[in-house]
Scaffold this active site. Sequence first.
Site, PDB file in Angstrom:
ATOM      1  N   TYR A 106       0.840  -1.192   0.000  1.00  0.00           N
ATOM      2  CA  TYR A 106       0.000   0.000   0.000  1.00  0.00           C
ATOM      3  C   TYR A 106       0.879   1.246   0.000  1.00  0.00           C
ATOM      4  O   TYR A 106       1.846   1.338   0.743  1.00  0.00           O
ATOM      5  CB  TYR A 106      -0.883  -0.003   1.254  1.00  0.00           C
ATOM      6  CG  TYR A 106      -1.848   1.143   1.337  1.00  0.00           C
ATOM      7  CD1 TYR A 106      -3.118   1.029   0.794  1.00  0.00           C
ATOM      8  CD2 TYR A 106      -1.498   2.339   1.932  1.00  0.00           C
ATOM      9  CE1 TYR A 106      -4.023   2.076   0.866  1.00  0.00           C
ATOM     10  CE2 TYR A 106      -2.378   3.391   2.010  1.00  0.00           C
ATOM     11  CZ  TYR A 106      -3.650   3.260   1.476  1.00  0.00           C
ATOM     12  OH  TYR A 106      -4.533   4.308   1.547  1.00  0.00           O
ATOM     13  N   TRP A 111       1.409   5.385  -2.295  1.00  0.00           N
ATOM     14  CA  TRP A 111       1.225   6.141  -3.531  1.00  0.00           C
ATOM     15  C   TRP A 111       2.346   5.892  -4.528  1.00  0.00           C
ATOM     16  O   TRP A 111       2.128   5.980  -5.731  1.00  0.00           O
ATOM     17  CB  TRP A 111       1.148   7.635  -3.222  1.00  0.00           C
ATOM     18  CG  TRP A 111      -0.131   8.075  -2.618  1.00  0.00           C
ATOM     19  CD1 TRP A 111      -0.765   7.516  -1.536  1.00  0.00           C
ATOM     20  CD2 TRP A 111      -0.952   9.169  -3.029  1.00  0.00           C
ATOM     21  NE1 TRP A 111      -1.916   8.198  -1.254  1.00  0.00           N
ATOM     22  CE2 TRP A 111      -2.059   9.223  -2.151  1.00  0.00           C
ATOM     23  CE3 TRP A 111      -0.843  10.109  -4.033  1.00  0.00           C
ATOM     24  CZ2 TRP A 111      -3.056  10.186  -2.271  1.00  0.00           C
ATOM     25  CZ3 TRP A 111      -1.839  11.070  -4.147  1.00  0.00           C
ATOM     26  CH2 TRP A 111      -2.935  11.103  -3.277  1.00  0.00           C
TER      27      TRP A 111
END
Length: 803
Positions: free
Chosen positions: A145, A147
Amino acid sequence: SAGRDLAASRPETPARRRSIQATLALWFTARSGTMPTRLSSASHWGHFSVEVRNGRVVGLDPSPADPDPSPILDSIPGTLDHPTRIAHPMIRSGWLEHGPGRANSGRGADPYVPVAWDRALDLLAAELGRVKRDYGNEGIFAGSYGWASAGRFHHAQGQVHRFLNLFGGYTYSVDTYSTAALTVLLPHILGRKEAIWAQSTSWPVIEEHAELVIMFGGIALKNGQVNPGGSGQHLVRQALKRCRANGIEFVNLSPVRDDAAEFLQARWLPLRPSSDTAVMLGIAHTLLTEERHDRAFIERYCVGFERLRSYVLGESDGQPKTPEWAQAISEVKAGDIRQLARDMADKRTFITLSWSVQRTHHGEQPYWMATALAAMLGQIGLPGGGVGFGYGAVGGIGNATRDLPLPTLPQGDNPVASHIPVARISDLLLEPGSTIDYNGRRLTLPRTGLVYWCGGNPFHHHQDLNRLLRAWRRPDTIVIQDPYWTPAARHADIVLPVTTALERNDIAAARLDAHMVAMRKAVEPIGQARNDHDILAGLAARLGFAERFTEGRDEMGWLEHLYEVARQQVAAHRIEMPAFEEFWSRGSYRFPEPERPLVLFEGFRADPEAHPLPTPSGRIELFSERIASFGYADCPGHPVWLEPDEWLGSSLTERYPLHLVSNQPRTRLHSQLDQGVTSRRSKVNGREPVRINPHDASARGVRDGDVVRIFNERGACLAGAVLSDGVRPGVIELATGAWYDPLEPGRIGTLCVHGNPNVLTPDVGTSKLAQGPSAHSALVEVELWDKTLPPIRVFDPPPTVSS
């Protein structure tokens, strides 16, 4: 090398030859030193051009079309060769000496051994094979997880998921830390979780038609700096200024005043954290008792209102939810709540909720109740009315753009069904074989032998870091692929150095943004860094499926393929994108604007029979039979006020009297670029700044600029005090993302000397429905730190030893 990368595996055409020649000219000019060259690129903070001279980045300029570029961009050049870059493949000495699973307590403390790439990949391939044999594929957890990069091909999570799907699968995570409660709830009550993103009412509609905007959690400009996949134009500030110029009134219900920009001249109602639902119920009580609710809308478009009405009036539980009742919980005056209800009924009212509101215990409830309020006002589906989620949470929400297909790396199918809600990592690792409730199901947690993480930092996102540290010791092996020595990398066994976005070619494209950008390689990789794709291709070769993983394409081959697939898909929307060669030569493409701005649920309002919602009833579910059937006491069948475990109304305030708000930072994206100049300039005595109301600071002998210790029963950290009346008394604000820097590396429970708030936040799900993070339900105490200040070491590489 550049020519081979561009030309390999594809037939040559005149247009393609011109594209290759143009790109090579840029490369050779940039490296010749004869003159600086500017190359297009992008990040989550915006689009920009890179100035390269003698093979080094010497400047970075935001896109001239961007009216409000982010200062976070300033951090990019200095982090390229920062000491935190991982220069070589590294193996933790304890893992290398004793083998997998036999010296796990050394994670975070042991030195690292630099090894050659071949040895690192041989060791990792063998370990993946062993874990698959001993645990099964469900024993590999690869949430990954984070960006990571704005690029569509070099998307770290997508790359590792594609690799592991071909390897036989892995245990995965669902939902996000940002919107978990909302993402699970909305399909039950509105049928469309897309209302969080792609279907939000556009800013131009709000600007023209709204008269009153009620903001629970505000619309913080700092969050509008970022957008997944980048932003060609940051538009939130301009949209809000136009709203104010058009006479729209704003009300900010938040414990933090500057969650609303000063130019909005918003009325600030500084409610207690986690009390939003109580205020909404007080508003609903006024609407009902003064008969200001829209009965016709409710009867036609909603189901379950009578159950909610009975609760609001106190018929079902003996407690009317009056404004006075709400005042006792929220400390917002009853008269203000009552007048707010009247104003909302008299005006075209748009209700917004920030994503932060749901990161608290029972975080599902305010979104359900806000939807109920919008229904009671009868304005859902009207221009400038209704409800919206996450405006300002990221820069793209509210943009007047089309939701179009984007270049996307195919990940294939995961043969493993085992999964967890994203915020339940510690449960997964600590309690194998146990079960958890989630959205009407029971999930069994598998035994985990290996964690594979690419492009993220769980030591930023996850709550209660000391519990995570205990959990992090359980797997046999932890693998991190990252450009930097993040706290996650410093607690791993196998650490593989990855290129940054400026060291490779890619395509930036984002939902809710009209721009697509060619991200041109600007400089050579630092040290021995490799692309995620190349690392995983090397592993796939050792494990026997390299051809299936690469499909015979190199980097440029993949970019052209992904672009052309998206181009064909977009053509179905009657939009003609240029061919890849032309796009790459130009450096960017802008999609046409939609024919008309979007109004959420406009079609449903016009004809609910022809355009029903995808809920069981086809209507807005103010009472959900499906949720009620789950039997969850912490999330019943209609919105309710439920007391959080930790809040300013609890008895725990006798020990920990301050409520911690751990919001998003203004100087970085989560923990990305914490080592950059923009973030470092914001530190106080090298620590993350914590905002404290002057009344609370005075009571503790704390002055502006002092270093303080923030603590509760879960942990403690140091931070630099910034006194501000912009936070209400009883509340402190410490942004997330400061890299976890333990006083005693490897020791659980030690002080974080840098100011990571997640040593303080609880690891409790929002409810059994969504199991989202409830980090905003945290009580703490603050005291002056009058001892010698420990050094900040997290921005230096960990120690290394020779093999």
